[in-house]
Write an enzyme that holds these catalytic residues in place. Structure first.
Site, PDB file in Angstrom:
ATOM      1  N   HIS A   1      -3.848  14.742  -8.096  1.00 50.10           N
ATOM      2  CA  HIS A   1      -3.300  15.281  -9.337  1.00 50.10           C
ATOM      3  C   HIS A   1      -2.434  16.491  -9.016  1.00 50.10           C
ATOM      4  CE1 HIS A   1      -3.021  16.796 -13.443  1.00 50.10           C
ATOM      5  NE2 HIS A   1      -3.295  15.550 -13.780  1.00 50.10           N
TER       6      HIS A   1
ATOM      7  N   ASP B   1      -7.373   8.559 -14.664  1.00 46.29           N
ATOM      8  CA  ASP B   1      -6.840   7.200 -14.805  1.00 46.29           C
ATOM      9  C   ASP B   1      -7.634   6.179 -14.014  1.00 46.29           C
ATOM     10  OD1 ASP B   1      -4.676   7.704 -16.516  1.00 46.29           O
ATOM     11  OD2 ASP B   1      -3.695   8.731 -14.882  1.00 46.29           O
TER      12      ASP B   1
HETATM   13  N1  CMC Z   1      -2.574   8.502  -2.039  1.00 53.00           N
HETATM   14  C1  CMC Z   1      -2.300   8.937  -0.790  1.00 53.00           C
HETATM   15  N2  CMC Z   1      -1.824  10.160  -0.490  1.00 53.00           N
HETATM   16  C2  CMC Z   1      -1.617  11.002  -1.502  1.00 53.00           C
HETATM   17  C3  CMC Z   1      -1.883  10.643  -2.850  1.00 53.00           C
HETATM   18  C4  CMC Z   1      -2.379   9.343  -3.090  1.00 53.00           C
HETATM   19  N3  CMC Z   1      -2.655   8.943  -4.351  1.00 53.00           N
HETATM   20  N4  CMC Z   1      -1.580  11.666  -3.662  1.00 53.00           N
HETATM   21  C5  CMC Z   1      -1.150  12.660  -2.874  1.00 53.00           C
HETATM   22  N5  CMC Z   1      -1.172  12.265  -1.566  1.00 53.00           N
HETATM   23  C6  CMC Z   1      -0.849  13.077  -0.397  1.00 53.00           C
HETATM   24  C7  CMC Z   1       0.654  13.284  -0.223  1.00 53.00           C
HETATM   25  O1  CMC Z   1       1.217  12.283   0.591  1.00 53.00           O
HETATM   26  C8  CMC Z   1       0.681  14.641   0.420  1.00 53.00           C
HETATM   27  O2  CMC Z   1       0.323  14.512   1.782  1.00 53.00           O
HETATM   28  P1  CMC Z   1       0.963  15.500   2.905  1.00 53.00           P
HETATM   29  O3  CMC Z   1       0.505  16.876   2.519  1.00 53.00           O
HETATM   30  O4  CMC Z   1       0.384  15.019   4.188  1.00 53.00           O
HETATM   31  O5  CMC Z   1       2.441  15.329   2.795  1.00 53.00           O
HETATM   32  C9  CMC Z   1      -0.460  15.400  -0.245  1.00 53.00           C
HETATM   33  O6  CMC Z   1      -1.393  14.371  -0.629  1.00 53.00           O
HETATM   34  C10 CMC Z   1      -0.030  16.185  -1.474  1.00 53.00           C
HETATM   35  O7  CMC Z   1       0.608  15.299  -2.382  1.00 53.00           O
HETATM   36  P2  CMC Z   1       1.839  15.649  -3.327  1.00 53.00           P
HETATM   37  O8  CMC Z   1       2.699  14.442  -3.473  1.00 53.00           O
HETATM   38  O9  CMC Z   1       2.472  16.926  -2.853  1.00 53.00           O
HETATM   39  O10 CMC Z   1       1.086  15.952  -4.651  1.00 53.00           O
HETATM   40  P3  CMC Z   1       1.750  16.003  -6.068  1.00 53.00           P
HETATM   41  O11 CMC Z   1       1.072  17.092  -6.786  1.00 53.00           O
HETATM   42  O12 CMC Z   1       3.233  16.094  -6.006  1.00 53.00           O
HETATM   43  O13 CMC Z   1       1.418  14.564  -6.669  1.00 53.00           O
HETATM   44  C11 CMC Z   1       0.447  12.848  -7.961  1.00 53.00           C
HETATM   45  C12 CMC Z   1       0.461  14.348  -7.643  1.00 53.00           C
HETATM   46  C13 CMC Z   1      -0.512  12.593  -9.110  1.00 53.00           C
HETATM   47  C14 CMC Z   1       1.875  12.393  -8.433  1.00 53.00           C
HETATM   48  C15 CMC Z   1       0.033  12.075  -6.697  1.00 53.00           C
HETATM   49  O14 CMC Z   1      -1.241  12.495  -6.276  1.00 53.00           O
HETATM   50  C16 CMC Z   1       0.052  10.558  -6.910  1.00 53.00           C
HETATM   51  O15 CMC Z   1       1.103   9.942  -6.767  1.00 53.00           O
HETATM   52  N6  CMC Z   1      -1.125   9.961  -7.273  1.00 53.00           N
HETATM   53  C17 CMC Z   1      -1.174   8.558  -7.583  1.00 53.00           C
HETATM   54  C18 CMC Z   1      -0.657   8.330  -8.999  1.00 53.00           C
HETATM   55  C19 CMC Z   1      -1.651   8.772 -10.043  1.00 53.00           C
HETATM   56  O16 CMC Z   1      -2.844   8.477  -9.961  1.00 53.00           O
HETATM   57  N7  CMC Z   1      -1.131   9.463 -11.080  1.00 53.00           N
HETATM   58  C20 CMC Z   1      -1.941   9.903 -12.224  1.00 53.00           C
HETATM   59  C21 CMC Z   1      -2.027  11.362 -12.338  1.00 53.00           C
HETATM   60  S1  CMC Z   1      -3.260  11.843 -13.527  1.00 53.00           S
HETATM   61  C22 CMC Z   1      -2.593  11.466 -15.053  1.00 53.00           C
HETATM   62  C23 CMC Z   1      -1.869  12.575 -15.703  1.00 53.00           C
HETATM   63  O17 CMC Z   1      -2.450  13.669 -15.896  1.00 53.00           O
HETATM   64  O18 CMC Z   1      -0.710  12.334 -16.061  1.00 53.00           O
END
Ligand code: CMC
Length: 437
Positions: free
Chosen positions: A313, A371
């Site tokens: 998240h 989710d």
């Molecule tokens: N699977 C694998 N790796 C992940 C995931 C995941 N679901 N989420 C984050 N990471 C890794 C990412 O690759 C990064 O690794 P590194 O530091 O080695 O580069 C690290 O964790 C930090 O991730 P980020 O992309 O900087 O985190 P973010 O805050 O930009 O992304 C997110 C948040 C929700 C978009 C992402 O975790 C994701 O794509 N999750 C899957 C989609 C999902 O479940 N979304 C629903 C969110 S909750 C509903 C809402 O409130 O809207």
């Protein structure tokens, strides 16, 4: 701004044309990070701040919802989400989000009556559904039909008038579940089921979804409570992408029904509200528990775009408090329905255990989010994955309306207009096509 303890922040800027320190006011919230107010930055320095995904930017002042991502805390008007899910109900939470306080008995009854008076949609609007393909994604139908409500409530409306704002929010909150259930009924070729105003919000919604004219429909209280919890937990989440979309659309003075349609469009994406549908699609792709390690490895591989949907998240970097509530609901629903043997749900539970122990996910604090569990509950209830985000929209309409109304009543409100760092071509001269090589 509402804050009293003012401090200041000094920013020193050095560039070819500038070597100077600038002072900005610091505003403190009641809890959470303070902000420094850069509204005069461009005027004073000729420079913008650069923050493309709003990683460090507060876009507004708000009194509605508070999130502490480190602590895993979510408060609606100060009340912890766990307490509301345990003891309240969605209509009461709706009143709270819109009005700032919990209602007394008379206020609650009056509010319930007002909302139920608006649950039907204009009969002419039912014609609109026939224009959609049967296999249209229900979110596409939601964007279209909710947007079309603006055609029914526009010409004689003054959305700057607080009384009309309130009526619009009541209409939206009452009609969205009716439209959502109609989108489902249309997709499966069943007749629309009209709302039942004697039923509480979640029961009425399940009735409109699953009743048919040919038979009596008896609701299940365990499923109704789980549905009500899903609505409560998704009702608001401060300045997320769809809420910011609603605020930005509304900042131009646009029709609120059109603004909510814009919020629905934003919510549709898999990185936002589409995640619970994506969870089910991912589980289908994994297929069997023996393939979980392969997909965990893919999620960790930086060269593979695959991510474990339902994990991680942007704000909760410890745990998602909504996920904790829904984890319990998920187990209650699976037990009630006796579907623990269902392959996909078993797979989900094994994936959860493996990912929670895996170093990659533990180190990055990637916990199952709301989710992940809502997808499991909704699937067990027999709701098709394509409808999951629609249910999220039903709940979030309350938050969107509360945030829209707050913005409209904010005296510092202006049309939202971000700026940019331009990296395209500098000015150049047009050459006719005959002169180009
Ligand atoms: N699977 C694998 N790796 C992940 C995931 C995941 N679901 N989420 C984050 N990471 C890794 C990412 O690759 C990064 O690794 P590194 O530091 O080695 O580069 C690290 O964790 C930090 O991730 P980020 O992309 O900087 O985190 P973010 O805050 O930009 O992304 C997110 C948040 C929700 C978009 C992402 O975790 C994701 O794509 N999750 C899957 C989609 C999902 O479940 N979304 C629903 C969110 S909750 C509903 C809402 O409130 O809207």
């Amino acid at each position: 701004m509402a804050t009293e303890n003012k401090a200041s922040a000094t920013v020193s800027l050095q560039s070819d044309v500038l070597d100077e320190a600038f002072e900005f006011d610091v505003h403190h919230g009641t809890i959470g990070p303070s902000v420094f107010d850069i509204r005069k930055l461009y005027g004073q320095t000729g420079m913008f701040t650069y923050d493309p995904a709003f990683m460090s930017t507060a876009s507004c002042e708000s009194k509605i919802t508070y999130i502490d991502g480190e602590k895993g805390e979510l408060l609606y008007r100060g009340y912890p989400i766990e307490e509301l899910a345990e003891s309240s109900n969605f209509m009461e939470v709706t009143y709270l989000l819109l009005n700032g306080e919990l209602p007394n008995k008379a206020e609650f009854e009056n509010f319930n009556t007002i909302i139920t008076r608006h649950t039907m949609i204009h009969e002419q609007l039912t014609q609109l559904f026939r224009g959609f393909r049967r296999d249209a994604h229900p979110m596409a139908i939601m964007v279209g039909v909710v947007g079309a409500l603006s055609a029914f409530y526009h010409d004689d409306h003054d959305f700057m008038d607080p009384a009309q704002q309130l009526t619009s929010t009541h209409r939206l909150i009452a009609k969205i579940p009716t439209i959502a259930a109609m989108a489902y009924k249309y997709s499966i070729g069943q007749p629309f089921v009209y709302p039942r105003n004697d039923l509480p919000f979640a029961e009425n919604f399940l009735h409109m979804m699953f009743a048919v004219p040919a038979e009596d429909f008896t609701g299940n209280p365990v499923l109704a409570k789980a549905m009500d919890n899903i609505f409560i937990l998704h009702a608001d989440h401060e300045q997320n992408a769809s809420t910011s979309t609603v605020r930005l659309a509304g900042s131009s003075g646009a029709n609120p029904f059109a603004c909510i349609a814009a919020g629905i469009a934003c919510l549709w994406g898999p990185a936002h509200g589409g995640a619970n549908e994506a969870v089910l699609n991912m589980l289908g792709e994994i297929g069997t528990t023996d393939r979980i390690p392969e997909f965990i490895a893919r999620a960790k591989d930086k060269d593979d775009p695959f991510r474990l949907m339902g994990f991680g998240h942007r704000v909760y970097k410890n745990f998602d408090p909504r996920a904790q509530v829904l984890r319990k609901s998920a187990h209650e629903v699976l037990d009630e329905l006796g579907v623990r043997g269902d392959g996909l749900l078993d797979l989900a539970m094994k994936l959860e255990t493996i990912a929670l122990e895996d170093e990659y996910f533990v180190d990055r604090k990637l916990y199952p989010n709301v989710d992940f569990y809502s997808g499991i509950i909704l699937r067990a209830m027999g709701i098709p994955p394509s409808l999951f985000t629609v249910l999220f929209a039903v709940a979030r309409t309350v938050g969107w309306c509360a945030q829209w109304a707050e913005m409209m009543g904010d005296p510092s409100q202006k049309i939202g207009r971000p700026r940019q760092l331009y990296t395209g071509s500098p000015r150049r001269t047009y050459a006719p096509i005959s002169d180009r090589g």
